[in-house]
Scaffold this motif. Structure first.
Motif, PDB file in Angstrom:
ATOM      1  N   ALA A 109      32.594  26.535  36.342  1.00  0.00           N
ATOM      2  CA  ALA A 109      34.044  26.433  36.500  1.00  0.00           C
ATOM      3  C   ALA A 109      34.780  27.193  35.393  1.00  0.00           C
ATOM      4  CB  ALA A 109      34.465  24.966  36.499  1.00  0.00           C
ATOM      5  N   ALA A 110      34.278  27.092  34.154  1.00  0.00           N
ATOM      6  CA  ALA A 110      34.907  27.808  33.037  1.00  0.00           C
ATOM      7  C   ALA A 110      34.843  29.308  33.255  1.00  0.00           C
ATOM      8  CB  ALA A 110      34.236  27.425  31.729  1.00  0.00           C
ATOM      9  N   SER A 111      33.707  29.802  33.717  1.00  0.00           N
ATOM     10  CA  SER A 111      33.561  31.238  33.972  1.00  0.00           C
ATOM     11  C   SER A 111      34.535  31.698  35.051  1.00  0.00           C
ATOM     12  CB  SER A 111      32.126  31.551  34.391  1.00  0.00           C
ATOM     13  OG  SER A 111      31.204  31.179  33.388  1.00  0.00           O
ATOM     14  N   GLU A 112      34.709  30.895  36.071  1.00  0.00           N
ATOM     15  CA  GLU A 112      35.646  31.255  37.141  1.00  0.00           C
ATOM     16  C   GLU A 112      37.079  31.287  36.621  1.00  0.00           C
ATOM     17  OE1 GLU A 112      34.748  28.304  40.038  1.00  0.00           O
ATOM     18  OE2 GLU A 112      33.013  29.405  40.865  1.00  0.00           O
ATOM     19  N   ARG A 113      37.436  30.330  35.770  1.00  0.00           N
ATOM     20  CA  ARG A 113      38.777  30.337  35.169  1.00  0.00           C
ATOM     21  C   ARG A 113      38.960  31.564  34.273  1.00  0.00           C
ATOM     22  NH1 ARG A 113      37.579  24.816  34.057  1.00  0.00           N
ATOM     23  NH2 ARG A 113      37.242  25.353  31.866  1.00  0.00           N
ATOM     24  N   GLY A 114      37.911  31.912  33.513  1.00  0.00           N
ATOM     25  CA  GLY A 114      37.994  33.075  32.646  1.00  0.00           C
ATOM     26  C   GLY A 114      38.237  34.347  33.423  1.00  0.00           C
ATOM     27  N   LEU A 115      37.506  34.519  34.519  1.00  0.00           N
ATOM     28  CA  LEU A 115      37.696  35.716  35.348  1.00  0.00           C
ATOM     29  C   LEU A 115      39.107  35.754  35.921  1.00  0.00           C
ATOM     30  CD1 LEU A 115      36.020  38.169  36.379  1.00  0.00           C
ATOM     31  CD2 LEU A 115      35.633  36.844  38.468  1.00  0.00           C
ATOM     32  N   ALA A 116      39.612  34.612  36.378  1.00  0.00           N
ATOM     33  CA  ALA A 116      40.964  34.562  36.939  1.00  0.00           C
ATOM     34  C   ALA A 116      42.009  34.929  35.889  1.00  0.00           C
ATOM     35  CB  ALA A 116      41.241  33.169  37.495  1.00  0.00           C
ATOM     36  N   ALA A 117      41.774  34.562  34.623  1.00  0.00           N
ATOM     37  CA  ALA A 117      42.727  34.859  33.560  1.00  0.00           C
ATOM     38  C   ALA A 117      42.848  36.353  33.293  1.00  0.00           C
ATOM     39  CB  ALA A 117      42.329  34.130  32.274  1.00  0.00           C
ATOM     40  N   LEU A 118      41.853  37.119  33.731  1.00  0.00           N
ATOM     41  CA  LEU A 118      41.853  38.563  33.487  1.00  0.00           C
ATOM     42  C   LEU A 118      42.425  39.365  34.647  1.00  0.00           C
ATOM     43  CD1 LEU A 118      38.264  38.945  31.960  1.00  0.00           C
ATOM     44  CD2 LEU A 118      40.441  38.838  30.737  1.00  0.00           C
ATOM     45  N   SER A 119      42.930  38.683  35.658  1.00  0.00           N
ATOM     46  CA  SER A 119      43.309  39.376  36.895  1.00  0.00           C
ATOM     47  C   SER A 119      44.613  40.143  36.797  1.00  0.00           C
ATOM     48  CB  SER A 119      43.381  38.366  38.044  1.00  0.00           C
ATOM     49  OG  SER A 119      44.366  37.378  37.786  1.00  0.00           O
ATOM     50  N   ASP A 120      45.374  39.927  35.730  1.00  0.00           N
ATOM     51  CA  ASP A 120      46.681  40.577  35.630  1.00  0.00           C
ATOM     52  C   ASP A 120      46.812  41.237  34.263  1.00  0.00           C
ATOM     53  OD1 ASP A 120      49.252  41.392  36.146  1.00  0.00           O
ATOM     54  OD2 ASP A 120      50.159  39.483  35.549  1.00  0.00           O
ATOM     55  N   GLY A 121      46.893  42.562  34.242  1.00  0.00           N
ATOM     56  CA  GLY A 121      47.070  43.287  32.984  1.00  0.00           C
ATOM     57  C   GLY A 121      47.006  44.776  33.230  1.00  0.00           C
ATOM     58  N   ASP A 122      47.837  45.555  32.515  1.00  0.00           N
ATOM     59  CA  ASP A 122      47.853  47.003  32.706  1.00  0.00           C
ATOM     60  C   ASP A 122      47.577  47.763  31.416  1.00  0.00           C
ATOM     61  OD1 ASP A 122      50.221  46.456  31.401  1.00  0.00           O
ATOM     62  OD2 ASP A 122      51.461  47.737  32.681  1.00  0.00           O
ATOM     63  N   THR A 123      46.944  47.080  30.455  1.00  0.00           N
ATOM     64  CA  THR A 123      46.545  47.727  29.199  1.00  0.00           C
ATOM     65  C   THR A 123      45.182  48.378  29.371  1.00  0.00           C
ATOM     66  OG1 THR A 123      47.758  46.105  27.876  1.00  0.00           O
ATOM     67  CG2 THR A 123      46.006  47.327  26.766  1.00  0.00           C
ATOM     68  N   LEU A 124      45.025  49.599  28.844  1.00  0.00           N
ATOM     69  CA  LEU A 124      43.685  50.191  28.780  1.00  0.00           C
ATOM     70  C   LEU A 124      42.963  49.516  27.628  1.00  0.00           C
ATOM     71  CD1 LEU A 124      41.476  52.222  29.520  1.00  0.00           C
ATOM     72  CD2 LEU A 124      42.580  53.866  27.995  1.00  0.00           C
ATOM     73  N   ALA A 125      42.031  48.629  27.960  1.00  0.00           N
ATOM     74  CA  ALA A 125      41.251  47.912  26.955  1.00  0.00           C
ATOM     75  C   ALA A 125      39.934  48.625  26.725  1.00  0.00           C
ATOM     76  CB  ALA A 125      41.012  46.474  27.401  1.00  0.00           C
TER      77      ALA A 125
END
Length: 303
Positions: free
Chosen positions: A182-198
């Motif tokens: 569940a934590a891994s799924e939440r982590g992936l969802a937290a990364l779904s929005d961003g336009d920075t070249l990381a």
């Protein structure tokens, strides 16, 4: 403490015509080449110098050595070539890809890797460098995939471990697989929005500390769009693994998100460590397993 070490080729292992083409980029015949150890690539990583004092950093790999390394080299050429010249990253002097060799010639940065365990001054300098990068690379200066494309399979690692648990799986992890999934799924969802070249691969061995204390971020093959704070989480992860104070990095970040991302990476590292090592990278699986093991105390405490 483990390091990732590839079985590297060196400057003299390159075909003569490839060396000559590199020398034309640098501006003279190479009279000195010092191979750099560490990292995941089996290709060259050489600091070179000419008789008249010109210096460069040469990276070259052939698909015949490792096809995936050649693909990553092509990505690094594209990403590094698009970086603005004023940011803390090496400038590109030239590159070429003849189908047999992918070559990137960079400025040679005078500096050394941060000491590990991480020292406070290097942690603070790294936060400053990553802040500069995020400001300059938002929005991303080139089209790259979102980081979720790269991580969606890896962050399913705990699920695969639950489906086929190894006999030596950490007892706490084995007893808490649903929470880790569940934590891994939440982590992936937290990364779904961003336009920075990381950079997406922030580790001590991808950073150089200049003599004046400023940091330069090197090795850009994994660049992807991500939230502006993502590279700082990766810095905190590396500090957690190698030792140091990650609180200096994450004090103003959402702690649950940091823990969820740590969980996702730990599952990725632990799962992939079960695979055979790829060609030319004999120690990478042990390195990945070690990282997973070092992250578990944080995850166990915070989750």
């Amino acid at each position: 403490m483990l390091q990732a070490v590839g079985t590297r080729i060196g400057w003299r292992d390159l075909p003569a015509e490839v060396r000559q083409r590199i020398e034309r980029i640098i501006g003279g015949p190479v009279v000195k080449a010092v191979s750099q150890s560490g990292g995941f690539s089996p290709g060259t990583a050489d600091r070179v110098a000419t008789a008249d004092g010109r210096r460069a950093f040469v990276k070259a790999v052939s698909p015949a050595i490792n096809e995936r390394s050649a693909e990553l080299a092509r990505q690094e050429v594209a990403i590094t070539s698009a970086l603005p010249g004023h940011i803390p990253a090496p400038r590109v002097l030239g590159s070429f890809d003849d189908g047999d060799w992918v070559v990137l010639v960079l400025e040679d940065i005078e500096g050394t890797q941060p000491r590990t365990p991480w020292e406070e001054r290097d942690i603070d300098a790294a936060v400053t460098a990553l802040t500069e990068l995020a400001e300059a690379l938002t929005p991303a200066p080139l089209t790259v995939p979102p980081v979720t494309d790269e991580l969606v399979e890896g962050f399913a690692g705990w699920q695969r471990l639950a489906d086929d648990p190894p006999a030596d799986l950490d007892p706490w992890a084995a007893a808490n697989l649903p929470a880790l999934i569940a934590a891994s799924e939440r982590g992936l969802a937290a990364l779904s929005d961003g336009d920075t070249l990381a950079h997406c691969d922030i580790r001590a061995d991808n950073i150089l500390v200049r003599p004046d204390g400023r940091l330069v971020i090197v090795d850009w093959p994994w660049g992807a769009t991500a939230p502006v704070w993502f590279d700082r989480v990766l810095l905190a992860l590396n500090i957690t693994v190698y030792g140091g104070d990650p609180e200096r990095v994450i004090a103003d970040l959402d702690r649950r998100t940091v823990t969820d991302l740590f969980a996702g990476f730990a599952g990725f590292f632990r799962d992939i460590s079960r695979l055979p090592p790829p060609p030319g990278l004999p120690s990478v699986r042990a390195f990945q397993r070690w990282q997973a093991d070092e992250l578990l105390p944080w995850i166990r405490r915070e989750l």
